[in-house]
Write a protein that holds these residues in place. Structure first.
Motif, PDB file in Angstrom:
ATOM      1  N   GLY A 144       0.668  -1.452  -0.075  1.00  0.00           N
ATOM      2  CA  GLY A 144       0.296  -0.385  -0.076  1.00  0.00           C
ATOM      3  C   GLY A 144       0.966   1.246  -0.318  1.00  0.00           C
ATOM      4  O   GLY A 144       2.028   1.325   0.556  1.00  0.00           O
ATOM      5  N   LYS A 145       0.108   2.302   0.052  1.00  0.00           N
ATOM      6  CA  LYS A 145       0.572   3.084  -0.022  1.00  0.00           C
ATOM      7  C   LYS A 145       1.080   4.145   1.050  1.00  0.00           C
ATOM      8  O   LYS A 145       2.660   4.694   1.197  1.00  0.00           O
ATOM      9  CB  LYS A 145      -0.188   4.465  -0.679  1.00  0.00           C
ATOM     10  N   GLU A 146       0.405   3.883   1.502  1.00  0.00           N
ATOM     11  CA  GLU A 146       1.137   4.432   3.814  1.00  0.00           C
ATOM     12  C   GLU A 146       1.943   4.052   3.967  1.00  0.00           C
ATOM     13  O   GLU A 146       2.254   2.122   4.059  1.00  0.00           O
ATOM     14  CB  GLU A 146       0.048   3.984   4.387  1.00  0.00           C
ATOM     15  N   GLU A 147       3.200   4.240   4.977  1.00  0.00           N
ATOM     16  CA  GLU A 147       4.077   2.921   5.444  1.00  0.00           C
ATOM     17  C   GLU A 147       3.620   2.153   6.229  1.00  0.00           C
ATOM     18  O   GLU A 147       2.620   2.290   6.971  1.00  0.00           O
ATOM     19  CB  GLU A 147       5.343   4.045   5.978  1.00  0.00           C
ATOM     20  N   GLY A 148       4.096   1.296   7.187  1.00  0.00           N
ATOM     21  CA  GLY A 148       3.691  -0.274   6.597  1.00  0.00           C
ATOM     22  C   GLY A 148       1.726  -0.219   6.430  1.00  0.00           C
ATOM     23  O   GLY A 148       1.658  -1.542   7.331  1.00  0.00           O
ATOM     24  N   ALA A 149       1.691  -0.531   5.787  1.00  0.00           N
ATOM     25  CA  ALA A 149       0.213  -0.512   5.119  1.00  0.00           C
ATOM     26  C   ALA A 149       0.455  -2.052   4.940  1.00  0.00           C
ATOM     27  O   ALA A 149       1.364  -3.184   4.592  1.00  0.00           O
ATOM     28  CB  ALA A 149      -0.264  -0.297   3.718  1.00  0.00           C
ATOM     29  N   ARG A 150      -1.352  -2.745   5.027  1.00  0.00           N
ATOM     30  CA  ARG A 150      -0.604  -4.588   4.665  1.00  0.00           C
ATOM     31  C   ARG A 150      -0.801  -4.612   3.212  1.00  0.00           C
ATOM     32  O   ARG A 150      -1.159  -4.082   1.951  1.00  0.00           O
ATOM     33  CB  ARG A 150      -1.965  -4.831   5.177  1.00  0.00           C
ATOM     34  N   GLN A 151       0.019  -5.717   3.006  1.00  0.00           N
ATOM     35  CA  GLN A 151       0.655  -6.486   1.448  1.00  0.00           C
ATOM     36  C   GLN A 151      -1.143  -6.929   1.259  1.00  0.00           C
ATOM     37  O   GLN A 151      -1.246  -7.484   1.809  1.00  0.00           O
ATOM     38  CB  GLN A 151       1.483  -6.581   1.937  1.00  0.00           C
ATOM     39  N   LYS A 152      -1.243  -6.221  -0.444  1.00  0.00           N
ATOM     40  CA  LYS A 152      -2.151  -7.311  -0.430  1.00  0.00           C
ATOM     41  C   LYS A 152      -2.054  -8.499  -2.353  1.00  0.00           C
ATOM     42  O   LYS A 152      -0.555  -7.913  -2.600  1.00  0.00           O
ATOM     43  CB  LYS A 152      -3.116  -6.013  -1.595  1.00  0.00           C
ATOM     44  N   ASN A 153      -1.749  -9.690  -1.711  1.00  0.00           N
ATOM     45  CA  ASN A 153      -1.896 -10.175  -2.848  1.00  0.00           C
ATOM     46  C   ASN A 153      -2.295 -10.129  -4.202  1.00  0.00           C
ATOM     47  O   ASN A 153      -4.056  -9.849  -4.083  1.00  0.00           O
ATOM     48  CB  ASN A 153      -1.988 -12.225  -2.240  1.00  0.00           C
ATOM     49  N   VAL A 154      -1.644  -9.932  -5.447  1.00  0.00           N
ATOM     50  CA  VAL A 154      -2.453 -10.256  -7.059  1.00  0.00           C
ATOM     51  C   VAL A 154      -3.553 -12.100  -6.678  1.00  0.00           C
ATOM     52  O   VAL A 154      -2.074 -12.475  -7.049  1.00  0.00           O
ATOM     53  CB  VAL A 154      -1.758  -9.646  -7.898  1.00  0.00           C
ATOM     54  N   MET A 208      -1.258   1.321  -9.538  1.00  0.00           N
ATOM     55  CA  MET A 208      -0.821   3.015  -8.996  1.00  0.00           C
ATOM     56  C   MET A 208      -1.437   3.214  -8.314  1.00  0.00           C
ATOM     57  O   MET A 208      -0.351   4.027  -7.464  1.00  0.00           O
ATOM     58  CB  MET A 208      -1.332   4.059 -10.436  1.00  0.00           C
ATOM     59  N   ALA A 209      -1.940   2.471  -7.276  1.00  0.00           N
ATOM     60  CA  ALA A 209      -2.120   2.938  -6.105  1.00  0.00           C
ATOM     61  C   ALA A 209      -0.866   2.455  -5.099  1.00  0.00           C
ATOM     62  O   ALA A 209      -1.425   1.882  -3.584  1.00  0.00           O
ATOM     63  CB  ALA A 209      -3.742   2.122  -5.886  1.00  0.00           C
ATOM     64  N   SER A 210       0.015   1.099  -5.793  1.00  0.00           N
ATOM     65  CA  SER A 210       0.667   0.354  -4.973  1.00  0.00           C
ATOM     66  C   SER A 210       2.224   1.064  -5.604  1.00  0.00           C
ATOM     67  O   SER A 210       2.327   0.860  -5.989  1.00  0.00           O
ATOM     68  CB  SER A 210       0.734  -1.172  -5.001  1.00  0.00           C
ATOM     69  N   PRO A 211       2.765   1.264  -4.459  1.00  0.00           N
ATOM     70  CA  PRO A 211       4.217   1.822  -4.795  1.00  0.00           C
ATOM     71  C   PRO A 211       5.033   0.755  -4.713  1.00  0.00           C
ATOM     72  O   PRO A 211       6.123   0.867  -5.690  1.00  0.00           O
ATOM     73  CB  PRO A 211       4.466   2.661  -2.779  1.00  0.00           C
ATOM     74  N   ARG A 212       4.970  -0.600  -4.949  1.00  0.00           N
ATOM     75  CA  ARG A 212       6.036  -1.877  -4.473  1.00  0.00           C
ATOM     76  C   ARG A 212       4.997  -2.536  -5.231  1.00  0.00           C
ATOM     77  O   ARG A 212       4.099  -3.162  -4.722  1.00  0.00           O
ATOM     78  CB  ARG A 212       7.016  -1.569  -2.947  1.00  0.00           C
ATOM     79  N   MET A 213       5.677  -3.467  -6.242  1.00  0.00           N
ATOM     80  CA  MET A 213       4.933  -5.106  -6.337  1.00  0.00           C
ATOM     81  C   MET A 213       6.651  -5.286  -6.134  1.00  0.00           C
ATOM     82  O   MET A 213       7.483  -5.946  -6.932  1.00  0.00           O
ATOM     83  CB  MET A 213       4.860  -4.105  -7.976  1.00  0.00           C
ATOM     84  N   VAL A 214       5.768  -7.121  -5.878  1.00  0.00           N
ATOM     85  CA  VAL A 214       6.540  -7.475  -5.656  1.00  0.00           C
ATOM     86  C   VAL A 214       6.703  -9.163  -5.989  1.00  0.00           C
ATOM     87  O   VAL A 214       6.156  -9.789  -5.795  1.00  0.00           O
ATOM     88  CB  VAL A 214       7.323  -8.314  -3.549  1.00  0.00           C
ATOM     89  N   PHE A 215       7.906 -10.285  -6.919  1.00  0.00           N
ATOM     90  CA  PHE A 215       7.819 -11.545  -7.418  1.00  0.00           C
ATOM     91  C   PHE A 215       8.524 -12.011  -6.439  1.00  0.00           C
ATOM     92  O   PHE A 215       9.401 -11.703  -6.295  1.00  0.00           O
ATOM     93  CB  PHE A 215       8.424 -11.412  -9.043  1.00  0.00           C
ATOM     94  N   LYS A 216       7.745 -12.936  -6.107  1.00  0.00           N
ATOM     95  CA  LYS A 216       8.507 -14.144  -5.007  1.00  0.00           C
ATOM     96  C   LYS A 216       8.499 -14.876  -5.894  1.00  0.00           C
ATOM     97  O   LYS A 216       7.923 -15.323  -7.299  1.00  0.00           O
ATOM     98  CB  LYS A 216       7.718 -14.792  -4.174  1.00  0.00           C
ATOM     99  N   THR A 217      10.040 -15.541  -6.458  1.00  0.00           N
ATOM    100  CA  THR A 217       9.164 -16.715  -7.427  1.00  0.00           C
ATOM    101  C   THR A 217      10.490 -18.257  -6.778  1.00  0.00           C
ATOM    102  O   THR A 217      10.671 -18.343  -5.644  1.00  0.00           O
ATOM    103  CB  THR A 217      10.945 -16.653  -8.653  1.00  0.00           C
ATOM    104  N   LYS A 218       9.873 -19.014  -7.919  1.00  0.00           N
ATOM    105  CA  LYS A 218      10.702 -20.307  -7.706  1.00  0.00           C
ATOM    106  C   LYS A 218      11.073 -20.301  -9.133  1.00  0.00           C
ATOM    107  O   LYS A 218      11.591 -20.294 -10.098  1.00  0.00           O
ATOM    108  CB  LYS A 218       9.113 -21.349  -7.489  1.00  0.00           C
ATOM    109  N   LYS A 219      12.364 -22.206  -8.598  1.00  0.00           N
ATOM    110  CA  LYS A 219      13.011 -22.326  -9.626  1.00  0.00           C
ATOM    111  C   LYS A 219      12.159 -23.192 -11.057  1.00  0.00           C
ATOM    112  O   LYS A 219      12.481 -23.628 -12.026  1.00  0.00           O
ATOM    113  CB  LYS A 219      13.656 -23.621  -9.650  1.00  0.00           C
TER     114      LYS A 219
END
Length: 768
Positions: A734-744, A755-766
């Motif tokens: 989320g935009k706010e610091e400490g905001a809960r992460q949301k799964n896509v 645009m509503a999220s400053p950070r998108m994280v891809f967790k990968t596997k082999k």
């Protein structure tokens, strides 16, 4: 080569090391300069009107490619070796020859004006954004070029003796040859040249105006003209220059085909002469004003001006490229990425002069703008991904481009299809402005008249065919729901598929604007592709006017851009899955999801996928619409990037198409792709880099100033490239610091959520 020239060249080569690694230093302008990529290594600024490019596609038997012996749409190919000058104003990555004119050539010794005679082999090429340098072997000259938005500056380092500078107004890539030139004073010439007939359109011609200024007064100067000697006056013929007559005692005005200007100088060893050429598509006066204003910040052509201009061009490129900062990955991957971003920012180009004037669309009138007016709208190509990239990263430029498209509508009565310097070339098919404008509006860029835009888009969609410039076969399309094959190679299926996509995009904006009945009609139309589906072949198949399928039929006819009934620059396999707005509906026609996935996979397995063909470039992303098959997208995208996008001269899989292929690589390396033109969603794939930070403009994002895309392994650390094969999960912060992460959920994300999220994280596997 003289010591002075060698020292200069080596000093330029070492600048990258002195500057350190910045995004601009990863750009390799030689990528795409063969394998029909049709890019070039010339000097240009972002979206600049001017480009200064080495011209090597004519005049030598050693050339692999020669414009006079074959259809050739680029001024430069890296496999060639015969330099005949710097051309001014060029196209990048296109498939039809045009522009590539105003050829500026330095020579030494006896004056020759026939390019077959004055051309030379060359060596020691250097190219970086905004700069090109080369040693001309025959003459021992260092030739360098740089550019501002509307002016090109060349610097020639000569040996001692007679030096010559030639401006060839007859040759170039354009099919037009007429020109006029006037000597203003000893150091300045002005004139105009006719350009045009892009992609077979004989009426799409336009003038370019120029002013050329040199930094040193020549010992002598004059004109030349190609002609046959009249009987009885052979003594006046210049034996050294073949079919060219030199004018040595005349210096006013010369007009005609195949004419030029020559200047001779007496130079000392290592002496440098600068030549500036300002251009305009409005007038000679504007070309002069462009030249003077854009060079005034660099003291005109005084000593040091060339280096200052080159430095400024580099800085502008670095600023633009730095809007996306990538970390991790290999040096090769960074070079591929930033070179692609560089190519994506060459077109469209600024059309207006520094005073705001520009040529009104399809008119002899002159218009005025207080913002940038753009040209070179290669929309059949760029509506698929390039404008989506600009909307995300360069929204102020994309807004100006949409406004330019609307001004074209005001002036001409139609939105552009393939517009070039104020002329509509009508190249390719479809109604490609619609997805561009719809996508721009739906992603929050609202600084244009949406009601006018809707009026313009609706005109293309609903006007009968006889009066419809965008859809000449709209009568059949509106009455039948498809376009029948009326001539053997009339591209009917390709036409209809483009209309379906445009209508689906327009239905979305019609719905949002409250035009509910229009939206319903357009949605229904967009499903008309079903008429073409042939169960016998499992592909789309041309229909005849009576509604029956074309027989006999070969789905592979049209490979390698050969003519194919119903399909343009491709075959049935290149087009069958090109209904991105209704993939689930196409799957039902094919007999279900399993059958669809197997058919689509067979396109890749059997070599029916063409990575250089626009209609099928989004094919790898279609798997992600089927649960459990998303891994195929990630696997294929990674393989296609590695195979077709490299740092070699053949590192683009065909025409770059004004940045379209490069935009495919950029999005794919970032990990998201806009696979439904006009609809604000992205399909996700494994990012190439550990981290990409995209600088956003808060004015267009609702306040977001950056988007960070990260790739980490299950332990939370950055993934090594070899391990980052498949996506395990994607989360948004989320935009706010400490905001809960949301799964896509799934493997698609809306632009709004992105645009509503400053950070998108891809967790990968082999493994998948």
């Amino acid at each position: 080569m003289k010591k002075t020239a060698i020292t200069t060249l080596l000093a330029l080569a070492s600048l990258t090391s002195a500057w350190g690694k910045e995004p601009v230093d990863y750009v390799n302008p030689f990528v795409g300069t063969t394998n029909f990529g049709t890019t070039n290594p010339g000097a240009v600024t972002p979206n600049g009107m001017m480009s200064v490019t080495p011209f090597n596609v004519m005049g030598s038997e050693k050339n692999v490619y020669d414009k006079d012996s074959r259809w050739w749409s680029t001024p430069y190919d890296v496999t060639n070796s015969f330099f005949t000058g710097f051309s001014h104003v060029n196209l990048s990555g296109v498939g039809c020859p045009e522009l590539g004119s105003l050829l500026l050539m330095p020579t030494t010794g006896t004056l020759e004006v026939d390019y077959h005679r004055y051309g030379t082999e060359y060596s020691s090429e250097i190219a970086r954004p905004g700069y090109y340098g080369v040693k001309l072997d025959r003459y021992d000259i260092l030739a360098e070029a740089t550019a501002t938005t509307r002016t090109g500056v060349s610097r020639f380092t000569f040996p001692a003796g007679q030096a010559n500078i030639l401006l060839n107004l007859g040759e170039g890539l354009t099919n037009e040859t007429g020109a006029s030139v006037r000597r203003v004073n000893a150091r300045e010439f002005e004139g105009s040249k006719l350009l045009g007939t892009f992609c077979y359109n004989p009426q799409a011609v336009f003038p370019i105006y120029f002013v050329m200024r040199v930094s040193k007064t020549p010992e002598s100067s004059g004109f030349w003209k190609m002609q046959r000697p009249m009987k009885g006056v052979e003594a006046e013929w210049d034996k050294d220059n073949g079919n060219y007559k030199l004018y040595t005692n005349y210096g006013r005005v010369l007009s005609g085909d195949d004419i030029g200007v020559w200047m001779t100088f007496d130079t000392t060893a290592g002496e440098q002469i600068d030549v500036a050429i300002g251009v305009s598509f409005v007038s000679i006066a504007n070309a002069r004003e462009n030249l003077e204003k854009e060079l005034s910040a660099h003291s005109g052509l005084d000593s040091g001006a060339f280096d200052a201009i080159a430095s400024r061009a580099r800085s502008r490129w670095n600023d633009d490229l730095s809007r996306i900062l990538v970390e991790g990955g290999t040096e090769e991957q960074k070079s591929v990425f930033y070179t692609a971003l560089y190519h994506a920012l060459i077109h469209p180009n600024v059309l207006n002069d520094v005073n705001g004037e520009y040529p009104v669309m399809e008119s002899d009138s002159i218009g005025h703008t207080d913002t940038d007016r753009y040209t070179v709208f290669s929309l059949w190509d760029t509506y698929r991904n390039l404008h989506q990239l600009l909307t995300l990263v360069y929204p102020e430029r994309q807004t100006a481009m949409v406004n330019s498209m609307l001004y074209i509508y005001r002036e001409h009565g139609w939105l552009p299809k393939w517009e070039l310097y104020g002329r509509e070339t009508l190249t390719m098919e479809g109604d490609p402005s619609i997805p561009v404008i719809t996508d721009t509006w739906s992603k929050g860029l609202r600084d244009f008249d949406i009601n006018l835009a809707y009026q313009a888009m609706r005109k293309g969609a609903f006007t009968p065919g006889a009066k419809n410039l965008m859809r000449p076969d709209n009568d059949d399309y509106l009455s039948l729901g498809y376009v029948p094959l009326r001539d053997e190679f009339d591209n009917s299926v390709s036409h209809a598929l483009e209309y379906y996509i445009a209508d689906y995009a327009l239905s979305a904006i019609a719905d949002s604007l409250g035009h509910k009945e229009d939206a319903r009609i357009l949605r229904d139309r967009a499903n008309g592709y079903r008429h073409y589906y042939s169960k016998e072949y499992g592909t789309l198949r041309p229909l005849l006017p009576d509604g029956s399928f074309l027989t006999p039929f070969d789905p592979k006819q049209g490979e390698n851009f050969e003519p194919s009934p119903g399909f343009h620059e491709g075959n049935a396999w290149n087009y069958t899955f090109y209904v991105p707005h209704d993939i689930k509906g196409l799957a039902r026609l094919m007999g279900g999801n399993r059958k669809f996935v197997d058919n689509l996979q067979s396109v890749f397995d059997r070599g029916n996928y063409d990575p250089a063909n626009e209609p099928d470039i989004a094919y790898p992303y279609l798997f992600s619409q089927f649960k459990g098959e998303e891994w195929r997208t990630q696997k294929l995208v990674k393989e296609l990037l590695a195979k077709h996008f490299t740092t070699r001269p053949d590192g683009i899989p065909g025409n770059d198409d004004a940045g379209t292929m490069s935009a495919w690589a950029i999005f794919s390396m970032l990990g998201l792709y806009p696979d439904i033109p006009g609809i604000p969603v992205y399909t996700l794939t494994t990012p190439t880099f550990d981290k990409a930070t995209i600088r956003l403009d808060p004015r267009y994002t609702g306040g977001a100033s950056e988007l960070i895309i990260e790739r980490v392994n299950p332990d939370g650390e950055a993934s090594a490239v070899s391990e980052a094969d498949y996506i395990d999960s994607v989360t948004l912060a989320g935009k706010e610091e400490g905001a809960r992460q949301k799964n896509v959920k799934g493997y698609r994300i809306s632009h709004k959520d992105l645009m509503a999220s400053p950070r998108m994280v891809f967790k990968t596997k082999k493994t998948h």
